[in-house]
Write a protein that holds these residues in place. Structure first.
Motif, PDB file in Angstrom:
ATOM      1  N   ALA A 212      66.410  60.282 -85.515  1.00 42.63           N
ATOM      2  CA  ALA A 212      66.596  59.240 -86.727  1.00 42.63           C
ATOM      3  C   ALA A 212      65.067  58.403 -86.690  1.00 42.63           C
ATOM      4  N   SER A 224      68.198  53.647 -90.764  1.00 43.38           N
ATOM      5  CA  SER A 224      67.685  54.606 -90.062  1.00 43.38           C
ATOM      6  C   SER A 224      67.527  55.851 -91.208  1.00 43.38           C
ATOM      7  N   VAL A 226      67.204  59.440 -91.818  1.00 43.62           N
ATOM      8  CA  VAL A 226      67.239  61.174 -91.191  1.00 43.62           C
ATOM      9  C   VAL A 226      67.356  62.352 -92.416  1.00 43.62           C
ATOM     10  N   PRO A 227      66.470  63.126 -92.080  1.00 41.11           N
ATOM     11  CA  PRO A 227      65.408  63.398 -90.929  1.00 41.11           C
ATOM     12  C   PRO A 227      64.481  62.550 -91.092  1.00 41.11           C
ATOM     13  N   ALA A 228      64.041  62.205 -89.791  1.00 38.31           N
ATOM     14  CA  ALA A 228      62.907  61.448 -89.691  1.00 38.31           C
ATOM     15  C   ALA A 228      61.715  61.812 -90.101  1.00 38.31           C
ATOM     16  N   THR A 235      59.339  65.520 -83.380  1.00 37.97           N
ATOM     17  CA  THR A 235      60.629  65.860 -83.209  1.00 37.97           C
ATOM     18  C   THR A 235      61.016  66.700 -82.107  1.00 37.97           C
TER      19      THR A 235
END
Ligand code: AMP
Length: 382
Positions: A212, A224, A226-228, A235
Motif C-alpha cells: 500500500a 492508502s 493500492v496498488p502502490a 514492491t
C-alpha cells in the motif's frame, strides 16, 4: 506455556485484548466464520464490544479479568500493542496467545524496534536515544540538520512526535513531552511511504498482502492507494523486508511494516504487531482481509495466497469530517464505488478515527480523485 495442540475451529471462542475498531473488524471476521468472540476492554462499551459475544470489562493488567478471558477462550490475540507484555505472559500460562509477548514488547518501544532492526540488518534511518535534556544538543548534532523527536512509548497518530530544525526546538519538544525517554531520528525526505501487511503461521509459512502507498495528514494516515505507485523493485524489496522482519521475530499473526521510499531504497519506519489502518483496503479489495488472516493465524491455520481483486483507495474518516456542518454519510452512500466501514464510536473528536471508506474501481487514479474531491468538501486544500 499454553500452546495450540490442533487448529481452533469454528464454534470455538476467540479472545481479543482491546475494544477499538481493530477489535471490531477482527470480531466481524471471526463471527462470520462461526467463532464466538470475547473482548477484554476497560470501557463500558465500544466498537468491538457491541459486535462481540462477550465483553469482559477489565483493566489490561487485572489478573482476574485476564483469567476470566483465558477460561472463556480457546486462543487470545491483541488489537493494540500497548497491552502490557506482562499481561500477555500471564495469559499465555492459561491459553494460547499470539503474537508472542516478546514481539509485542519490541513493537511497544520505538528504541527497542530500532535496535531490533539494526541487529537484524533491516534498513532503517539514522537515530539515537535521549533520556535527559543534556543529551539533546549532541543528538541533534548527529542528525543532518532536520530531525524528528518521538517519545519511545505510547506515541501514535502523530502524537508524541515533532519535526525539529534546531537543538533549541528539540529541547522545547522534549520538555513538552514531559522529559520522557525519546528517540531522535533523521528527518527523511521520502519520495513515498509504503506499508506491507504479512501473515505468518506457527510453522513459518507467510503470505504478504499487496503493498500500500500511504499518505498522511498531520501525522495521521489519510489515504492508502493500492496498488502502490512504485516500481517493481520497490514492491519486491518491501515484500522481502516484510518476510525478513516476520522471520526475525519468529512472528505468528498479522504484522504491519511501514517504510519510507527514498530513491531506490527502503527504510523501515516502524512495525505494528496487529492488523493496520493501511491494510483496511483488504476488507473489500482482496480475496481475504487482514482480519480473516488474523483469525486464521490465531487459530493455527495456514495463510492463504492473497489476490488483489480491484484497485482501491482507502480514505480515513476522522472526527474532523464527521463534526463538519456539511458532513453527511448520504453523499458517500450514493457513490457506488464507496464501501463504508463505520466504527460505532459514541462521540467524534478532531483526529479520532471514526470510519473509513474503500473506493473500489478499475483505475486507482480515478479513485484517488474521487477521494480527494470528497475530502475537499470538508478540509481546506492541502
Ligand atoms: P510514525 O508514528 O513514526 O509512524 O510517524 C507518523 C508519520 O510521520 C509517518 O508516517 C511520516 O509521514 C511522518 N514521519 C515520521 N518519522 C519521520 C521521519 N523520520 N522523517 C520524515 N517523516 C516522518
Amino acid at each position: 506455556m499454553s500452546k495450540l495442540q490442533s487448529p481452533v475451529l469454528p464454534g470455538a471462542t476467540l479472545g481479543v485484548l482491546g475494544g477499538g475498531q481493530l477489535g471490531r473488524m477482527f470480531s466481524h471476521a471471526a463471527t462470520q466464520m462461526g467463532y464466538r468472540v470475547a473482548v477484554l476492554d476497560p470501557a463500558e462499551s465500544g466498537p468491538a464490544a457491541e459486535v462481540s459475544t462477550h465483553h469482559i470489562r477489565s483493566a489490561y493488567d487485572d489478573e482476574s479479568g485476564l483469567l476470566e478471558l483465558a477460561q472463556l477462550c480457546d486462543a487470545v490475540t491483541t488489537e493494540f500493542e500497548n497491552v502490557p507484555a506482562q499481561s500477555l505472559r500471564f495469559l499465555q500460562q492459561h491459553v494460547p496467545v499470539s503474537p508472542a509477548p516478546d514481539a509485542v514488547e519490541i513493537a511497544q518501544s520505538r528504541i527497542r524496534e530500532k535496535t531490533f532492526f539494526v541487529q537484524h540488518g533491516i534498513p532503517t534511518n539514522h537515530h539515537c536515544l535521549v533520556v535527559q535534556s543534556a543529551d539533546i544538543a549532541d543528538a541533534f548534532a548527529q542528525m543532518s540538520g532536520k530531525a524528528v523527536i518521538k517519545t519511545t512509548t505510547l506515541g501514535y497518530d502523530g502524537k508524541g512526535q515533532q519535526v525539529c530544525n534546531s537543538a533549541q526546538e528539540m529541547l522545547k519538544a522534549f520538555e513538552s513531552f514531559g522529559a520522557v525517554e525519546c528517540l531522535v531520528e533523521d528527518f527523511v525526505a521520502f519520495d513515498a511511504e509504503v506499508s506491507v501487511i504479512i501473515a505468518r503461521d506457527i510453522h513459518g509459512n507467510a503470505e504478504v498482502f499487496p503493498v500500500a502507498e500511504n499518505q498522511h495528514r498531520n501525522g495521521i494516515l489519510d489515504v492508502s492507494i493500492v496498488p502502490a505507485r512504485v516500481n517493481d523493485s520497490i514492491t519486491e524489496g518491501a515484500r522481502k523486508i516484510a518476510h525478513q522482519v516476520a522471520d526475525a521475530l519468529d512472528y505468528v499473526g498479522v504484522l504491519a511494516i511501514e517504510m519510507f521510499v527514498v530513491g531506490d531504497n527502503l527504510l523501515v519506519n516502524e512495525i505494528a504487531p496487529r492488523p493496520h489502518n493501511s491494510g483496511h483496503y483488504t476488507l473489500d479489495a482482496t480475496n481475504y482481509s487482514q482480519f480473516d488472516l488474523q483469525v486464521r493465524m490465531l487459530c493455527g491455520l495456514s495463510p492463504v495466497p492473497i489476490e488483489l481483486l480491484k484497485p482501491v483507495v482507502m480514505l480515513n474518516i476522522l472526527g474532523d469530517l464527521v463534526l463538519h456542518e456539511k458532513f453527511s454519510w448520504h453523499t458517500l452512500m450514493q457513490d457506488p464505488h464507496a464501501h463504508i466501514h463505520e466504527y460505532g464510536k459514541e462521540s467524534a473528536r478532531a483526529g479520532r478515527k471514526m470510519a473509513h471508506v474503500n473506493f473500489l474501481g478499475d483505475d486507482a487514479g480515478e479513485l484517488l480523485n474521487r477521494a480527494e474531491q470528497f475530502k475537499q468538501l470538508f478540509y481546506p486544500a492541502s
